[in-house]
Design an enzyme around this catalytic site. Structure first.
Site, mmCIF file in Angstrom:
data_model
loop_
_atom_site.group_PDB
_atom_site.id
_atom_site.type_symbol
_atom_site.label_atom_id
_atom_site.label_comp_id
_atom_site.label_asym_id
_atom_site.label_seq_id
_atom_site.Cartn_x
_atom_site.Cartn_y
_atom_site.Cartn_z
ATOM 1 C CB CYS A 1 30.344 -10.825 -69.899
ATOM 2 S SG CYS A 1 31.006 -9.476 -70.872
ATOM 3 C CD GLU B 1 25.298 2.124 -72.799
ATOM 4 O OE1 GLU B 1 25.664 1.291 -71.958
ATOM 5 O OE2 GLU B 1 25.591 2.050 -74.007
#
Ligand code: SAH
Length: 458
Positions: free
Chosen positions: A415, A340
């Site tokens: 998404c 990340e």
């Protein structure tokens, strides 16, 4: 240059029959094949429309009067639905919302990814699609002699007055915002003035753990010191026992970004806690945390199902955020590597692993597209790769890295169906096959759609 003639002109009043919906939930009607997009119109409806914008290939209209009303039309419960714009689908039955989201995924996969004939399952919805958001951040201003709070009017920085609730926000958060506003007003704490860059209270942020009921209040202020700070803090936690943490965030800048760099705990704990399934999360003022945990659980359960773990696998979770998916996966895998880009998120991920006594995860800060080739060079060979990228989708270098690593399966949480479809095409060309896609409604009443895809090596 001669301007091409469109079938309708600006300001023209027309009668339109609606056949379809755009990805934003606008109704689509056609005049001689020329599509016109009209907010708040539903398929099956006939209406009078004023044309407000004309482009070469499509136009926009405003709904004036509905002559034939769809059975799927419902009364929006929000008083400021049209002014706010935060929700786009409150006028549509929930069943239609779920159907629309599924169709959007099916159509996008076909058009952009050339992926057809695979199961795209019915969207997993909520039993009660209201009051689901566990977090609210709302601006504060001074008007008519008092502090007011409310979301901004669409495309403006003008607060909607008289807005005392948000029907997709947890009720407790609405009440906390109102409590802070009322107390601050009575104590004489000033509101931020955007034009003069003066005043104190900029935003009130409230987050409540749905499972734990613990509330954190964040006072976003322009200055670090201000009068009546201690009085406000004392009154808040003495009045509301569910408040576990009161934090100040100082934002001195002239900016639209809500939070500033510095945060300090004014009272109580630095963290509140909440659970998603069996995993507990410690959430600080600046932590990213899913706004709809029950739906997140359903989404990640699907991701786990598609990962098909038996206990011996090595798994990579790319774009891992605070490690939500990694910690889910770790319960069923031998080892999970998370990567990340935001260092604070990785700190949260490590802390949450410890909190849950999970010791088979390793988290790295960096760009996934750079760390993954490095892992390959180190000899890391994953059985499963899970990706959950931001709206722009996976970096090409990351897709390349996945194809080089040749995992048995890839689970793609997305998404944005458009970038999902684009990336699936690349994976299919690289020797993978999309088996099935599951849309999940994480944000009812809005046009957002989330989905998870199962991808296997051919
Ligand atoms: N599953 C995560 C959320 C993923 S959201 C969770 O539950 O916490 C997408 C994440 O990708 C964000 O946290 C964002 O910071 C991160 N990100 C964006 N670009 C990235 C990159 N190039 N490499 C690694 N992570 C990235």
């Amino acid at each position: 240059m001669v301007k091409q003639k469109t079938p309708v002109q600006k300001n023209e009043m027309i009668n339109l029959t609606f056949e379809d919906l755009t990805h934003d939930g606008d109704g689509v009607g056609k005049v001689n094949g020329y599509p016109i997009f009209v907010p708040y119109a539903l398929p099956g409806e006939k209406a009078k429309v004023k044309v407000i914008k004309v482009k070469k290939k499509f136009g926009f209209g405003k709904l004036l009067h509905i002559d034939e009303v769809s059975d799927e039309r419902v009364e929006p419960p929000c008083d400021v639905y049209i002014q706010c714009g935060g929700c786009q689908l409150q006028h549509m039955s929930y069943a239609m919302q779920l159907e629309m989201k599924r169709n959007q995924v099916i159509n996008t996969l076909r058009k952009i990814g050339h992926i057809e004939n695979i199961p795209v399952h019915p969207t997993i919805g909520m039993d009660d699609p209201w009051r689901y958001r566990n977090k609210v951040q709302i601006p504060v201003r001074y008007r008519h002699g008092e502090l007011i709070t409310g979301f901004y009017r669409k495309r403006s920085h003008d607060i909607i007055e008289g807005m005392d609730r948000c029907v997709i926000t947890a009720e407790i958060n609405d009440r906390m915002v109102e409590a802070v506003r009322r107390m601050a007003d009575r104590l004489g704490i000033t509101a931020y003035d955007e034009e003069k860059h003066a005043g104190v209270l900029r935003h009130i942020m409230v987050r409540t753990g749905q499972e734990t009921g613990e509330t954190m209040i964040v006072l976003v202020t322009r200055t670090e010191d201000f009068s009546y700070k201690q009085e406000l803090v004392k009154e808040l936690h003495e009045t509301y026992p569910q408040i576990k943490s009161i934090v100040q965030n100082i934002n001195k800048e002239k900016t639209n970004v809500i939070l500033g760099k510095k945060t300090k705990v004014l009272w109580g704990a630095e963290y509140i806690y909440d659970n998603i399934g069996d995993i507990q999360f410690a959430i600080s003022a600046k932590s990213f945390y899913q706004v709809n945990p029950p739906q997140t659980k359903k989404l990640y359960d699907k991701a786990l199902e598609y990962a098909d773990l038996t206990g011996g696998e090595t798994v990579i979770d790319a774009y891992c955020g605070i490690g939500t998916i990694s910690l889910f996966l770790a319960q069923k895998a031998k080892k999970v590597y998370g990567v990340e880009i935001v260092p604070e998120a990785i700190e949260d991920a490590k802390k949450n692993a410890q909190l849950n006594h999970i010791d088979n995860t390793e988290f790295y800060v960096g760009e996934a597209e750079k760390i993954m080739p490095w892992w390959t060079a180190q000899g890391l060979s994953p059985d499963v790769i899970v990706v959950d990228p931001p709206r722009k989708g996976c970096d090409e270098a990351l897709l390349e890295a996945m194809l080089t690593m040749k995992p048995d399966r890839i689970v793609y949480v997305s998404c944005n169906p458009s970038t999902l479809a684009r990336d699936l095409k690349i994976l299919e060309e690289g020797g993978y096959k999309t088996k099935q896609v599951q849309p999940v409604d994480m944000f009812p009443q809005t046009a957002h759609v989330e989905c998870v895809a199962e991808i296997v090596r051919k």
